[in-house]
Design a protein around this motif. Structure first.
Motif, short mmCIF file in Angstrom:
data_model
loop_
_atom_site.label_atom_id
_atom_site.label_comp_id
_atom_site.label_asym_id
_atom_site.label_seq_id
_atom_site.Cartn_x
_atom_site.Cartn_y
_atom_site.Cartn_z
N ARG A 210 49.98 -5.29 57.92
CA ARG A 210 51.17 -6.11 58.19
C ARG A 210 52.18 -5.38 59.08
O ARG A 210 53.28 -5.86 59.29
N HIS A 211 51.80 -4.19 59.55
CA HIS A 211 52.67 -3.39 60.41
C HIS A 211 53.98 -3.01 59.71
O HIS A 211 55.02 -2.87 60.36
N GLN A 212 53.92 -2.85 58.42
CA GLN A 212 55.07 -2.42 57.64
C GLN A 212 54.91 -0.92 57.36
O GLN A 212 54.43 -0.51 56.30
N THR A 213 55.29 -0.14 58.35
CA THR A 213 54.97 1.29 58.32
C THR A 213 56.17 2.20 58.48
O THR A 213 56.01 3.41 58.64
N ASP A 214 57.38 1.65 58.47
CA ASP A 214 58.57 2.49 58.53
C ASP A 214 58.67 3.35 57.26
O ASP A 214 58.04 3.05 56.24
N PRO A 215 59.48 4.41 57.28
CA PRO A 215 59.55 5.31 56.13
C PRO A 215 59.82 4.62 54.80
O PRO A 215 59.29 5.03 53.76
N TYR A 216 60.62 3.54 54.80
CA TYR A 216 60.93 2.88 53.52
C TYR A 216 59.67 2.40 52.82
O TYR A 216 59.60 2.38 51.58
N PHE A 217 58.65 2.04 53.58
CA PHE A 217 57.44 1.48 52.96
C PHE A 217 56.61 2.55 52.25
O PHE A 217 55.68 2.22 51.51
N HIS A 218 56.95 3.81 52.46
CA HIS A 218 56.35 4.85 51.61
C HIS A 218 56.68 4.56 50.15
O HIS A 218 55.80 4.66 49.28
N ALA A 219 57.92 4.20 49.86
CA ALA A 219 58.29 3.87 48.47
C ALA A 219 57.61 2.59 48.02
O ALA A 219 57.19 2.48 46.86
N CYS A 297 58.95 11.66 49.71
CA CYS A 297 58.35 12.56 48.72
C CYS A 297 57.52 11.71 47.78
O CYS A 297 57.64 10.49 47.74
N SER A 298 56.66 12.35 47.03
CA SER A 298 55.80 11.62 46.09
C SER A 298 55.86 12.25 44.71
O SER A 298 55.63 13.46 44.59
N PRO A 299 56.15 11.42 43.67
CA PRO A 299 56.52 10.02 43.73
C PRO A 299 57.79 9.83 44.56
O PRO A 299 58.56 10.77 44.73
N PRO A 300 58.01 8.60 45.04
CA PRO A 300 59.20 8.37 45.85
C PRO A 300 60.44 8.27 44.98
O PRO A 300 60.37 8.05 43.77
N VAL A 301 61.61 8.45 45.61
CA VAL A 301 62.85 8.11 44.91
C VAL A 301 62.85 6.61 44.70
O VAL A 301 62.29 5.84 45.49
N ARG A 302 63.47 6.19 43.60
CA ARG A 302 63.28 4.81 43.12
C ARG A 302 64.38 3.86 43.57
O ARG A 302 65.43 4.28 44.06
N ILE A 354 53.69 10.96 57.37
CA ILE A 354 54.86 11.82 57.18
C ILE A 354 54.54 12.84 56.09
O ILE A 354 54.13 12.46 54.99
N PRO A 355 54.73 14.13 56.33
CA PRO A 355 54.50 15.11 55.27
C PRO A 355 55.40 14.84 54.07
O PRO A 355 56.59 14.56 54.20
N ASN A 356 54.81 14.92 52.90
CA ASN A 356 55.55 14.68 51.66
C ASN A 356 56.38 15.89 51.28
O ASN A 356 55.98 17.03 51.49
N GLY A 357 57.53 15.63 50.68
CA GLY A 357 58.28 16.71 50.06
C GLY A 357 59.68 16.89 50.61
O GLY A 357 59.97 16.54 51.76
N LEU A 358 60.55 17.45 49.75
CA LEU A 358 61.95 17.69 50.08
C LEU A 358 62.32 19.14 49.81
O LEU A 358 61.77 19.76 48.89
N PRO A 359 63.29 19.68 50.56
CA PRO A 359 63.82 20.99 50.20
C PRO A 359 64.79 20.85 49.03
O PRO A 359 65.47 19.82 48.90
N GLY A 360 64.85 21.86 48.16
CA GLY A 360 65.76 21.72 47.03
C GLY A 360 65.87 22.92 46.12
O GLY A 360 66.56 22.87 45.11
N VAL A 361 65.24 24.06 46.48
CA VAL A 361 65.27 25.20 45.56
C VAL A 361 66.68 25.78 45.44
O VAL A 361 67.06 26.31 44.38
N GLU A 362 67.50 25.67 46.49
CA GLU A 362 68.85 26.24 46.45
C GLU A 362 69.85 25.30 45.77
O GLU A 362 70.82 25.76 45.16
#
Length: 499
Positions: A210-219, A297-302, A354-362
């Motif tokens: 359906r060509h729904q491939t923008d970042p939001y559709f990851h969630a 990121c996976s799982p995605p933010v809700r 898109i590579p999964n994951g977020l920075p956050g250790v700090e």
């Protein structure tokens, strides 16, 4: 005794309570806490450093047990052991447990771990103390029967992570059972990434058609039921095997409820959540100019704030054992980072690339502490999930507790209402070109970070003052939290066979 360090006038926080001034002086010698009590400044010598905490909370150094550093092919844009542990220290985390990843073709996990040791050494060593989990993707008989005992007993790698998703990581249910049989016998902690991969692949195919491939559709491709089904199935497998597990990065109310129900039945089920699921909603994935990719990121933010509220409740009521960062960063403005999901010629996005994951250790510890400031959790619960429980669950015997005999890993915070901090990526110490928490306002930040008695971060007097290479590899013991309900030795017997 010529003490090295005394911290005075602080509110010492443990998972079970607080110690108020004037009974809360902390004395440190040779990297270890020697005593906590009243009037310890009387024992200061000419070389003793004295820090006045000014009535602020004094907590154990943070223990982050879900950190990805220098991992896999995507590591080209990730933090290494140098920048990742530097970032940890500056945010109050003194110990990280990161991943040594077995690939599907790897037959020798001893070599896998050795290679990650070599990575840390080749990068000049670490700023924080560190350990390893093993990501297990090829659980052959040789790995399970011959190599895991060596990792556990000789190398001090006492935990494994399993995936129920991703083609290059996924184990089927029978493989998970075979791993649990072995980790139970060895007293190892088993982490499970619970998402139903067949569901995800089916939805991705429909979206792409359906060509729904923008970042939001990851969630969209990973609705809550994807996690909920897999979490329930993982719990069922663990119940069959009567083996402790930890479900990583839980993001939904329903998954939290599965964990709570299992715990109520006295099953040895643990769970982890992360700051991104406590603060972010999926609308951030809709940011223009492909900036939504920063939040993939996976799982995605809700979508629903109800999930955020449920996770805070789960921390407060003890459902969640640990609060980890899942620090898995990729740069955004880099052809091999997040922009892998954007065709530069057509400007068409493809979220599945898109590579999964977020920075956050700090930012993990300050964001967790914000829950104390906002009245969502007690400061004791904060210490429990961010410091003490991670240490116990993963066998860090000398970490995560302020008590005599433990490593002097200590964070001194600011007194209440003394600072207001706005998170800005330019002030962080990772190598990533963004933070998902840009502009967030926090009511505190670590004033001092102390690792084994040495001040390594002082926010007002030079910032990062610790030296790369001071960090040590920690050989870990087994799970010091809940054990299986009965004792097995190298055998599988979930039920007595009836004649």
């Amino acid at each position: 005794m010529d003490l090295d360090l005394i911290i005075t006038n602080g509110v010492v926080v443990t998972a079970s309570g607080t110690i108020q001034p004037p009974n809360s002086d902390i004395a440190v010698k040779d990297g270890v806490i020697t005593s906590i009590g009243r009037g310890l400044t009387a024992f200061a010598g000419p070389n003793t450093k004295i820090i006045d905490a000014e009535g602020a909370h004094v907590t154990p150094g943070g223990v982050d047990t879900h950190v990805h550093l220098s991992q896999g092919a995507g590591g080209v844009t990730m933090d290494g052991f140098d920048t990742g542990t530097r970032s940890a220290i500056c945010g109050g985390t003194t110990t990280v447990v990161c991943f040594a990843a077995q690939e599907k073709w790897d037959e020798d996990v001893l070599k896998v771990v050795a290679d990650y040791h070599a990575k840390a050494k080749s990068q000049g060593g670490t700023y924080s103390d560190y350990g390893f989990h093993l990501i297990l993707t090829n659980p052959s008989p040789a790995v399970l029967d011959e190599q895991l005992p060596i990792l556990r007993n000789e190398e001090g790698v006492s935990s494994v992570k399993l995936y129920m998703s991703y083609d290059n990581r996924q184990l089927n249910d029978a493989q998970i059972m075979s791993v649990l049989q072995r980790t139970r016998a060895l007293g190892m902690t088993t982490m499970i990434h619970a998402e139903n991969w067949d569901m995800i692949k089916f939805i991705i195919k429909q979206l792409e058609e359906r060509h729904q491939t923008d970042p939001y559709f990851h969630a969209v491709s990973r609705p809550p039921i994807v996690e909920n089904e897999a979490a329930y199935r993982a719990i069922a497998i663990a119940e069959l095997m009567d083996t402790p597990i930890l479900l990583v990065h839980i993001s939904t109310r329903s998954s939290r409820d599965h964990v709570r129900a299992a715990q109520t039945r006295m099953l040895p089920i643990h769970a982890e959540t992360c700051p991104q699921y406590l603060y972010l909603l999926s609308d951030v994935l809709k940011k223009p100019d492909f900036e939504g990719a920063k939040y993939v990121c996976s799982p995605p933010v809700r979508d629903d704030v109800d999930d955020i509220n449920a996770l805070w409740e789960g921390i407060a009521n003890g459902t969640f054992t640990t609060l980890s960062s899942d620090h898995c960063p990729s740069c955004w403005d880099h052809p091999k980072g997040k922009k892998l999901g954007l065709d530069e010629k057509t400007k068409i996005a493809r979220f599945s690339a898109i590579p999964n994951g977020l920075p956050g250790v700090e930012t993990r510890l300050p964001l967790g502490y914000q829950g104390v400031t906002d009245g969502k959790i007690s400061v004791e619960k904060f210490v429990e999930v961010a410091c003490t429980n991670p240490s116990k669950l993963y066998g860090l015997e000398s970490k995560g507790v302020l008590a005599p005999g433990y490593d002097a890993d200590i964070v001194i915070w600011y007194p209440k209402n003394k600072v207001q901090v706005s998170i800005e990526n330019g002030q962080l110490h990772h190598r990533v070109d963004y933070t998902p928490y840009e502009g967030f306002s926090l009511g505190n930040w670590p004033r001092y970070t102390i690792l084994r008695g040495k001040i390594v971060w002082t926010r007002e007097e030079g910032g990062l003052v610790g030296e790369q290479g001071y960090g040590q590899f920690i050989k870990r013991a087994g799970n010091m939290l809940r054990q299986p309900r009965d004792v097995w030795v190298n055998e599988w017997r979930p039920y007595e066979i009836q004649n």
